[in-house]
Scaffold this active site. Structure first.
Site, PDB file in Angstrom:
ATOM      1  CB  SER A 253     -54.005  80.677  17.788  1.00 39.44           C
ATOM      2  OG  SER A 253     -53.871  81.465  16.834  1.00 39.44           O
TER       3      SER A 253
ATOM      4  CG  ASP B 192     -53.449  87.773  12.587  1.00 41.64           C
ATOM      5  OD1 ASP B 192     -52.677  87.211  11.848  1.00 41.64           O
ATOM      6  OD2 ASP B 192     -54.152  87.165  13.608  1.00 41.64           O
TER       7      ASP B 192
ATOM      8  CG  ASP C   5     -64.086  81.296  16.139  1.00 41.35           C
ATOM      9  OD1 ASP C   5     -64.245  82.159  15.628  1.00 41.35           O
ATOM     10  OD2 ASP C   5     -62.934  80.952  16.302  1.00 41.35           O
TER      11      ASP C   5
ATOM     12  CG  ASP D 187     -60.706  77.421   3.478  1.00 36.26           C
ATOM     13  OD1 ASP D 187     -60.534  77.433   2.356  1.00 36.26           O
ATOM     14  OD2 ASP D 187     -59.636  77.606   4.281  1.00 36.26           O
TER      15      ASP D 187
END
Length: 367
Positions: free
Chosen positions: A208, A177, A101, A19
């Site tokens: 987040s 999600d 990650d 991305d």
């Protein structure tokens, strides 16, 4: 990412979806240099090629509210791009989704190969995940144990083309999600998850902003046992059998009337909750995330959450055989519920859930 890619390229067709335009990521994804992938010691004739995909969007991204982070919208758009390419264009039957990650366990691919068969055999499955939200080292001890869950955890997961076809028509603009966790979207389908995680998330500074990271993500245990999942009997995960055995477990557990000293309990015990606030208090007592989505606690099945109990000693966590079940009350035990769990919420049990939902459990799954 290079370590993960080296392992993956020995097993499956690998697609890297990027991305944006970070040149370092592009160079790694397109590189043919074995040293960059820690593959200099490998037989290169056995290495599968990498397909590089690039999801390029405008620098600014419209959000519904000016205060919302655009990252959540970009991520949802990127996921849709990936699914459309893999499933709609190339017609793959299944996809393992792994973020950059995440570190993978030694048996990661063996686990998902076994999970693929479970998805084939059980139309009531939503996905197979490598993640347990309560997978901190203080709560896990069995590398062979898998569970069914109504909560979709994500974080290294596999879905089928058929599941994507049921999702794509209403794919959300953001927060993909949490959208997948909504009861009308999930439609009673469940996820297989391990007791001990098969991925480890080291992304402390992700979208987040490190929510839960220090207390609940950083202490997660990554499995270090090389389990050959092709030799494991997973029949206990069949929907009917799993529900019946959990029903028996709840019935036999010793009821604790107080959460005080629960971490020292031995044997199988249970504590009950009748509201979200009560659940959050019990979750704090056993030191797990008290969060839930659309009336479904993390890692739960029919509202029931399993937690292993341990005591911290000099050499690490000591498991004394204690296991605690957090159980919604009152639980109804019904007879003759063929193929469905005997556990259900009573009519007067109300979860605080999203708008338009009056119950925390899909009625079609209640006994």
């Amino acid at each position: 990412m290079s370590k993960t890619l080296a392992t993956a390229r020995q097993k499956f067709p690998l697609h890297i979806s990027q991305d944006g335009n970070n040149t370092a990521v592009t160079d790694l994804a397109r590189s043919t240099d074995p040293a960059k992938f820690n593959m200099s010691h490998m037989d290169l004739s056995l290495i599968l090629p990498v397909v590089h995909m690039q999801h390029v969007m405008a620098d600014t991204f419209p959000t519904r509210k000016k205060t919302e982070p655009a990252a959540y919208y970009r991520i949802a758009s990127h996921y849709k791009f990936v699914m459309r390419q893999i499933f709609d264009c190339w017609q793959y039957p299944k996809l393992i989704v792994l973020e950059d990650d995440m570190q993978i366990a030694v048996d990661f691919f063996s686990y998902f190969e076994a999970g693929a068969k479970l998805l084939d055999d059980d139309p009531k499955l939503y996905s197979v995940s490598s993640w347990n939200d309560h997978g901190q080292a203080r709560h896990v001890n069995d590398p062979l144990r898998l569970e069914r869950s109504d909560f979709f955890p994500g974080l290294g997961w596999m879905l089928t083309n058929a599941v994507w076809q049921s999702l794509k028509g209403n794919w959300p603009a953001a927060y993909w999600d949490d959208w997948m966790r909504l009861s009308p979207v999930r439609q009673g389908r469940q996820t297989i998850r391990p007791e001990i995680c098969r991925t480890y998330n080291f992304g402390e500074k992700g979208s987040s902003h490190g929510q839960f990271y220090e207390r609940y993500l950083k202490p997660v245990k990554l499995n270090d046992v090389a389990v050959d999942w092709s030799k494991q009997d997973l029949d206990y995960l069949q929907r009917h059998r799993y529900a019946e055995e959990l029903d028996q477990k709840v019935a036999s557990a010793r009821l604790l009337k107080s959460s005080e000293g629960v971490h020292l309990a031995q044997g199988l015990v249970k504590m009950t909750y009748g509201s979200r606030s009560e659940y959050e208090e019990l979750a704090a007592a056993v030191d797990i995330i008290g969060d839930w989505k659309d009336g479904v606690p993390r890692a739960s099945y029919e509202g029931i959450v399993k937690v292993r109990l341990s005591v911290l000693q000099d050499e690490g966590y000591s498991f004394l055989g204690g296991e605690c079940l957090l159980v919604p009350v009152p639980v109804v035990h019904s007879e003759g519920s063929r193929g469905q769990s005997n556990l259900s919420f009573p009519v007067n049990f109300v979860h605080p859930v999203h708008k338009g939902h009056k119950r925390g459990v899909d009625k079609s799954n209640a006994a």
